[in-house]
Write a protein that holds these residues in place. Sequence first.
Motif, PDB file in Angstrom:
ATOM      1  N   ARG A  88      49.495  40.635  38.743  1.00 27.01           N
ATOM      2  CA  ARG A  88      48.812  40.080  37.743  1.00 27.01           C
ATOM      3  C   ARG A  88      49.603  38.898  37.124  1.00 27.01           C
ATOM      4  O   ARG A  88      49.172  37.742  36.819  1.00 27.01           O
ATOM      5  N   ALA A  89      50.831  39.329  36.626  1.00 29.65           N
ATOM      6  CA  ALA A  89      51.806  38.427  36.054  1.00 29.65           C
ATOM      7  C   ALA A  89      52.055  37.141  36.899  1.00 29.65           C
ATOM      8  O   ALA A  89      52.356  36.009  36.385  1.00 29.65           O
ATOM      9  N   GLU A  90      52.169  37.436  38.376  1.00 31.83           N
ATOM     10  CA  GLU A  90      52.601  36.238  39.225  1.00 31.83           C
ATOM     11  C   GLU A  90      51.381  35.558  39.119  1.00 31.83           C
ATOM     12  O   GLU A  90      51.322  34.279  39.389  1.00 31.83           O
ATOM     13  N   GLY A  91      50.067  36.089  39.241  1.00 31.26           N
ATOM     14  CA  GLY A  91      48.779  35.379  39.308  1.00 31.26           C
ATOM     15  C   GLY A  91      48.755  34.336  38.193  1.00 31.26           C
ATOM     16  O   GLY A  91      48.251  33.368  38.214  1.00 31.26           O
ATOM     17  N   ALA A  92      49.145  35.036  36.971  1.00 33.50           N
ATOM     18  CA  ALA A  92      49.112  34.029  35.697  1.00 33.50           C
ATOM     19  C   ALA A  92      50.111  32.848  35.768  1.00 33.50           C
ATOM     20  O   ALA A  92      49.530  31.780  35.384  1.00 33.50           O
ATOM     21  N   ALA A  93      51.074  33.278  36.508  1.00 35.87           N
ATOM     22  CA  ALA A  93      52.230  31.859  36.406  1.00 35.87           C
ATOM     23  C   ALA A  93      51.378  30.892  37.506  1.00 35.87           C
ATOM     24  O   ALA A  93      51.793  29.848  37.417  1.00 35.87           O
ATOM     25  N   GLN A  94      51.041  31.528  38.620  1.00 32.85           N
ATOM     26  CA  GLN A  94      50.400  30.457  39.541  1.00 32.85           C
ATOM     27  C   GLN A  94      49.348  29.638  39.296  1.00 32.85           C
ATOM     28  O   GLN A  94      49.218  28.711  39.446  1.00 32.85           O
ATOM     29  N   GLU A  95      48.392  30.384  38.132  1.00 35.38           N
ATOM     30  CA  GLU A  95      47.472  29.593  37.627  1.00 35.38           C
ATOM     31  C   GLU A  95      47.944  28.542  36.660  1.00 35.38           C
ATOM     32  O   GLU A  95      47.438  27.380  36.720  1.00 35.38           O
TER      33      GLU A  95
ATOM     34  N   ASN B  54      46.130  26.414  43.754  1.00 36.49           N
ATOM     35  CA  ASN B  54      46.895  27.360  43.252  1.00 36.49           C
ATOM     36  C   ASN B  54      46.174  27.937  41.886  1.00 36.49           C
ATOM     37  O   ASN B  54      46.391  29.202  41.577  1.00 36.49           O
ATOM     38  N   GLU B  55      45.198  27.247  41.362  1.00 38.57           N
ATOM     39  CA  GLU B  55      44.284  28.004  40.078  1.00 38.57           C
ATOM     40  C   GLU B  55      43.784  29.314  40.774  1.00 38.57           C
ATOM     41  O   GLU B  55      43.522  30.290  40.177  1.00 38.57           O
ATOM     42  N   ILE B  56      42.980  28.890  41.935  1.00 33.45           N
ATOM     43  CA  ILE B  56      41.977  29.875  42.676  1.00 33.45           C
ATOM     44  C   ILE B  56      42.863  31.117  42.998  1.00 33.45           C
ATOM     45  O   ILE B  56      42.433  32.509  42.817  1.00 33.45           O
ATOM     46  N   ALA B  57      44.025  30.872  43.761  1.00 33.42           N
ATOM     47  CA  ALA B  57      44.701  31.853  44.020  1.00 33.42           C
ATOM     48  C   ALA B  57      45.521  32.679  42.932  1.00 33.42           C
ATOM     49  O   ALA B  57      45.374  33.926  43.013  1.00 33.42           O
TER      50      ALA B  57
ATOM     51  N   LYS C  66      44.925  36.780  42.197  1.00 31.96           N
ATOM     52  CA  LYS C  66      46.032  37.540  41.989  1.00 31.96           C
ATOM     53  C   LYS C  66      45.715  38.522  40.461  1.00 31.96           C
ATOM     54  O   LYS C  66      46.227  39.671  40.519  1.00 31.96           O
ATOM     55  N   GLN C  67      45.287  37.943  39.598  1.00 32.17           N
ATOM     56  CA  GLN C  67      44.954  38.410  38.295  1.00 32.17           C
ATOM     57  C   GLN C  67      43.840  39.649  38.431  1.00 32.17           C
ATOM     58  O   GLN C  67      43.954  40.414  37.436  1.00 32.17           O
ATOM     59  N   MET C  68      43.230  39.605  39.312  1.00 31.02           N
ATOM     60  CA  MET C  68      42.493  40.681  39.530  1.00 31.02           C
ATOM     61  C   MET C  68      42.900  41.930  40.060  1.00 31.02           C
ATOM     62  O   MET C  68      42.313  42.862  40.003  1.00 31.02           O
ATOM     63  N   SER C  69      44.322  41.964  40.350  1.00 31.79           N
ATOM     64  CA  SER C  69      44.957  43.084  40.954  1.00 31.79           C
ATOM     65  C   SER C  69      45.143  44.043  39.905  1.00 31.79           C
ATOM     66  O   SER C  69      45.215  43.986  38.743  1.00 31.79           O
TER      67      SER C  69
END
Length: 56
Positions: free
Chosen positions: A29-36, A13-16, A20-23
């Motif tokens: 990016r917000a979704e990626g931060a939450a997933q991290e 989840n951290e990697i994914a 996503k935050q690179m988008s």
Amino acid sequence: MGEFTDKAKGLGNEIAGNAKQMSGDPETRAEGAAQERKGEAQNLKGKVKGAFGDKV
């Protein structure tokens, strides 16, 4: 789940989330931060299980 399962899922989840935050899309990016953050919590849960056993 066991210690290593939690740690592995957390790392995934951290990697994914980081990817996503690179988008360029702010919503992704917000979704990626939450997933991290979710991954970090899973990893911590695995560490706690390692320290106290899988009964946590």
